[in-house]
Design an enzyme around this catalytic site. Structure first.
Site, PDB file in Angstrom:
ATOM      1  N   HIS A 500       0.826  -1.210   0.000  1.00  0.00           N
ATOM      2  CA  HIS A 500       0.000   0.000   0.000  1.00  0.00           C
ATOM      3  C   HIS A 500       0.861   1.262   0.000  1.00  0.00           C
ATOM      4  O   HIS A 500       0.682   2.150  -0.839  1.00  0.00           O
ATOM      5  CB  HIS A 500      -0.923   0.000   1.221  1.00  0.00           C
ATOM      6  CG  HIS A 500      -1.736   1.240   1.376  1.00  0.00           C
ATOM      7  ND1 HIS A 500      -3.048   1.339   0.973  1.00  0.00           N
ATOM      8  CD2 HIS A 500      -1.425   2.466   1.885  1.00  0.00           C
ATOM      9  CE1 HIS A 500      -3.503   2.560   1.217  1.00  0.00           C
ATOM     10  NE2 HIS A 500      -2.530   3.261   1.780  1.00  0.00           N
ATOM     11  N   GLU A 501       1.773   1.336   0.956  1.00  0.00           N
ATOM     12  CA  GLU A 501       2.584   2.555   1.059  1.00  0.00           C
ATOM     13  C   GLU A 501       3.458   2.746  -0.172  1.00  0.00           C
ATOM     14  O   GLU A 501       3.720   3.880  -0.581  1.00  0.00           O
ATOM     15  CB  GLU A 501       3.434   2.520   2.331  1.00  0.00           C
ATOM     16  CG  GLU A 501       2.630   2.577   3.621  1.00  0.00           C
ATOM     17  CD  GLU A 501       1.696   3.782   3.693  1.00  0.00           C
ATOM     18  OE1 GLU A 501       2.026   4.849   3.137  1.00  0.00           O
ATOM     19  OE2 GLU A 501       0.617   3.648   4.299  1.00  0.00           O
ATOM     20  N   HIS A 504       1.759   4.774  -2.737  1.00  0.00           N
ATOM     21  CA  HIS A 504       1.966   6.219  -2.563  1.00  0.00           C
ATOM     22  C   HIS A 504       3.321   6.633  -3.135  1.00  0.00           C
ATOM     23  O   HIS A 504       3.446   7.688  -3.772  1.00  0.00           O
ATOM     24  CB  HIS A 504       1.914   6.592  -1.079  1.00  0.00           C
ATOM     25  CG  HIS A 504       0.561   6.556  -0.469  1.00  0.00           C
ATOM     26  ND1 HIS A 504      -0.508   7.253  -0.984  1.00  0.00           N
ATOM     27  CD2 HIS A 504       0.103   5.915   0.643  1.00  0.00           C
ATOM     28  CE1 HIS A 504      -1.574   7.048  -0.208  1.00  0.00           C
ATOM     29  NE2 HIS A 504      -1.227   6.244   0.776  1.00  0.00           N
ATOM     30  N   HIS A 507       3.181   6.936  -6.805  1.00  0.00           N
ATOM     31  CA  HIS A 507       2.452   8.151  -7.177  1.00  0.00           C
ATOM     32  C   HIS A 507       3.380   9.366  -7.132  1.00  0.00           C
ATOM     33  O   HIS A 507       3.324  10.256  -7.989  1.00  0.00           O
ATOM     34  CB  HIS A 507       1.277   8.341  -6.214  1.00  0.00           C
ATOM     35  CG  HIS A 507       0.155   9.156  -6.750  1.00  0.00           C
ATOM     36  ND1 HIS A 507      -1.011   9.382  -6.045  1.00  0.00           N
ATOM     37  CD2 HIS A 507      -0.004   9.830  -7.924  1.00  0.00           C
ATOM     38  CE1 HIS A 507      -1.819  10.124  -6.758  1.00  0.00           C
ATOM     39  NE2 HIS A 507      -1.232  10.424  -7.896  1.00  0.00           N
TER      40      HIS A 507
END
Length: 715
Positions: A500-501, A504, A507
């Site tokens: 998940h991280e 980021h 992104h």
């Protein structure tokens, strides 16, 4: 300002030299100029805590001078001399504040905490001095009025509109008295936020559970016992003592393993009572005062509530939309949780009967323990079987990085020459498929007393073509550090968090925008979690899982049968997971839907929390909120009114997972399309437009319901 500062430093150094205190000038402040390390990576080994205050002071002074020069420019306002000039202003301040506040999260100490307290109100006042500068706003307004005639490209037009809207929302159109009140509110809110963060960090450390014997810790592995003994020794508790450190969530990992029910209750109660114990770290007064100030400010700015003020800028747009989604899902989630509770109660009853002992009613501190037993009974595995195959470095490099390589052609190379702020931090160069450098990635995986709870990503250096910068992005987790010489074995939740991280991080690393205001994750709060949640899909993608899920000792791959069980169990316990999340989300919304006249009734924070949970039908005692109000850091920081974003983003995520699957899954064409259409655009285009361009349709709820195994209640 720079000349005056240099003169002061020289005079002071000369005086000390005369007194025999120094023999050479003090080293230069590394925060006052861009780092000379690759990609302007912060020189952590050179930065002293004493550097921050002068750098922040100089940075604020520099930006105020730059802003005043823009405001006083005798030339007519233009996009270049006003908007672009604003984008280029404040570089020293941005650099200094980024490093300080990043370290406050990752590696705080008394000096940094003192700086946070001292500068919270100063920085808030500085932001107001910029956004409430009337001459500057007049120039922005003039450009905004003629924006269609300026010949700007899409990104430039969006930037101009963003500045105009941000200034209006800051109070630029208010009268002098109202602006003065806004400034006072902002300063107090900044101070309250700093105090709250420090209270939460101190309380999570102070509430760690001390255990007197290994026998009480039955259920923990030998490695976990060694970790608990080492933690106790580090706290000076002596031999024979054990310490269970807390995470910032209500539930604690050890609750799934501890066989001693009384100890489970002690651990749960220690966690759930944080911040409301009437001690120095009691944060309830800070929460109540924050709610009052936010409500007052929203009304001054023309909004009914703080929720209305915030949601205007999000993709959801309104409280009615958000609450409509939450109230649609809550009955289904609670019903599923109650069905799960019934199964757990049956398991408890059967187990106690087999022991010829009286049964007991399922409580919050029992859920995780018996859920693991039920998982083992239903699917033939539990967390302890998975962990030997989930060693941290292997998951990161042969799982997370491998998936990024398959999707986007990225390669990673660990480097050991760049300084780090803690010995456990690792650094990687990140390269595009053509060999060009894309970014630097910082991996900070381990929990420590100086680190705030949770997991997050941040940019030390954001990408910008205007500034000529490439990204330096960090991921932070709170994995308990192992005892010396032992491997770091992850839970399945921690594996998902790692993926998940890194979503980021992608992104931020793929950002390809001109203006720093739009870089990376500078998107609406209820959109920012979407790309990161999409990246979770690769954690159990068969080819990725097979690549990293290998036994830490033998190197043997996780058995295929166990892989299949992991995938089959994805919907397990989703009633619990959805309910604990929704109850926290609803608390966030209801705190910020208060009007000024309603705030006094909420001053008893815990009573207000209990009433909200009851009124919204999510007051199911075995499933408490994931965060209770006194340690709900999201709602005192950037996620205020935005905790729903995880669920909102998951709707988009579930749709996008379907898109990936329909187009062949893990392959370069799909990764390149996702990168080009969405990950590289940052905030330079409307978020929902980007989503629609990728998927070809608007968001649909059904994929999320199927994923979580939920069925909506009929009206």
């Amino acid at each position: 300002m720079r000349g005056a500062l240099r003169k002061t430093v020289v005079v002071a150094a000369a005086a000390l030299a005369v007194a025999g205190a120094v023999s050479q000038p003090a080293p230069a402040n590394p925060l006052l100029s861009p780092s000379k390390l690759p990609l302007q990576y912060p020189p952590f080994d050179q930065i002293r805590d004493s550097d921050f205050a002068p750098a922040l002071d100089q940075g604020m002074a520099e930006q105020l001078a730059e802003v005043q020069a823009i405001a006083d420019n005798p030339a007519p306002p233009s996009f270049e001399n006003t908007i672009v000039a604003l984008e280029q202003s404040g570089r020293t301040l941005a650099r200094s504040a980024t490093v300080l506040f990043s370290l406050l999260g990752a590696d705080s100490n008394p000096a940094r905490l003192k700086l946070q307290a001292e500068y919270a109100a100063k920085l808030a006042a500085h932001r107001d001095a910029v956004s409430l500068n009337p001459r500057l706003f007049a120039r922005i307004q003039a450009l905004h009025a003629q924006r269609k005639q300026l010949g700007l490209d899409t990104e430039g037009l969006r930037l101009l509109e963003r500045y105009q809207r941000n200034f209006v929302r800051a109070g630029a159109q208010l009268g002098e008295a109202q602006q003065a009140r806004i400034k006072a509110i902002n300063a107090e809110l900044a101070t309250l936020a700093a105090r709250f963060n420090q209270q939460v960090l101190a309380e999570v450390n102070d509430s760690a559970l001390v255990v007197d014997s290994a026998a009480e810790l039955a259920g923990l592995s030998p490695a976990q016992l060694a970790d608990a003994a080492a933690a106790a020794k580090a706290r000076g508790l002596g031999d024979g003592k054990y310490l269970i450190a807390l995470l910032n969530t209500t539930g604690q990992p050890a609750l799934a393993q501890l066989e001693n029910r009384a100890l489970r209750e002690r651990l749960y109660q220690a966690s759930a009572a944080r911040g409301s114990r009437g001690n120095a770290q009691d944060s309830t007064a800070s929460v109540a005062r924050t709610a009052a100030l936010r409500a007052e400010r929203a009304q001054l700015l023309g909004y009914a509530t703080h929720a209305d003020y915030v949601l205007e800028e999000e993709t959801a747009k309104s409280s009615a939309t958000v609450m409509g989604l939450l109230r649609q899902l809550a009955p289904a989630a609670v019903a599923a949780a109650k069905r799960e509770a019934g199964e757990l109660q049956a398991l408890i009853d059967a187990e106690q009967a087999a022991r010829h002992e009286p049964s007991f009613k399922l409580a919050a501190w029992d859920w995780a323990f018996y859920a693991e037993k039920l998982r083992a009974a239903k699917y033939g595995f539990d967390e302890s079987q998975l962990k030997p195959y989930l060693e941290l470095k292997n998951v990161l490099e042969n799982g997370v990085f491998y998936a990024a390589g398959q999707l986007y052609g990225l390669t990673f190379k660990q480097r050991h020459d760049l300084p780090v702020y803690h010995p456990s931090v690792t650094v990687y160069d990140v390269f595009n498929a053509d060999g060009s450098q894309l970014a630097i990635f910082v991996a900070d995986m381990y929990a420590r007393p100086s680190k705030r709870g949770g997991a997050w990503a941040n940019a030390y250096v954001p990408q910008s073509r205007l500034l000529g910068t490439l990204p330096v992005i960090a991921n932070h987790l709170n994995v308990p550090p192992p005892a010396a010489g032992q491997p770091t074995l992850l839970s399945w939740d921690e594996v998902n968090t790692l993926f998940h991280e890194f979503g980021h991080a992608l992104h931020g690393m793929f950002s390809n925008v001109r203006y720093p205001s739009f870089a990376g994750t500078a998107v609406p709060r209820d959109f920012v979690e979407y790309p990161s949640q999409v990246n979770e899909m690769w954690a159990d993608w068969p080819s990725v899982l097979a690549h990293y899920a290998r036994h830490h000792q033998s190197g043997e791959p996780m058995p295929r049968a166990l892989l299949d069980k992991v995938v089959a169990a994805k919907a397990f316990n989703q009633g619990f997971a959805t309910t604990e999340y929704l109850s926290a989300t609803i608390l966030d919304q209801r705190w910020h839907q208060l009007k000024p006249a309603e705030v006094p009734a909420a001053r008893d924070v815990m009573a207000f929390e209990a009433q909200v949970l009851k009124n919204e039908g999510v007051d199911f005692a075995p499933v408490p909120p994931r965060y209770r109000t006194p340690y709900f850091s999201h709602i005192m920081g950037g996620y205020a009114v935005g905790y729903y974003a995880y669920l909102w983003s998951e709707v988009l995520d579930a749709n996008t997972v379907e898109w990936f699957k329909a187009h062949g899954g893990l392959k370069r064409e799909n990764g390149d399309a996702f990168r080009a259409a969405l990950l590289s655009r940052g905030g330079s285009e409307d978020a929902m437009t980007l989503f629609g361009k990728l998927t070809g349709h608007g968001p649909q709820l059904q994929p999320l319901l199927q994923r979580r195994g939920l069925v909506l209640m009929k009206p």
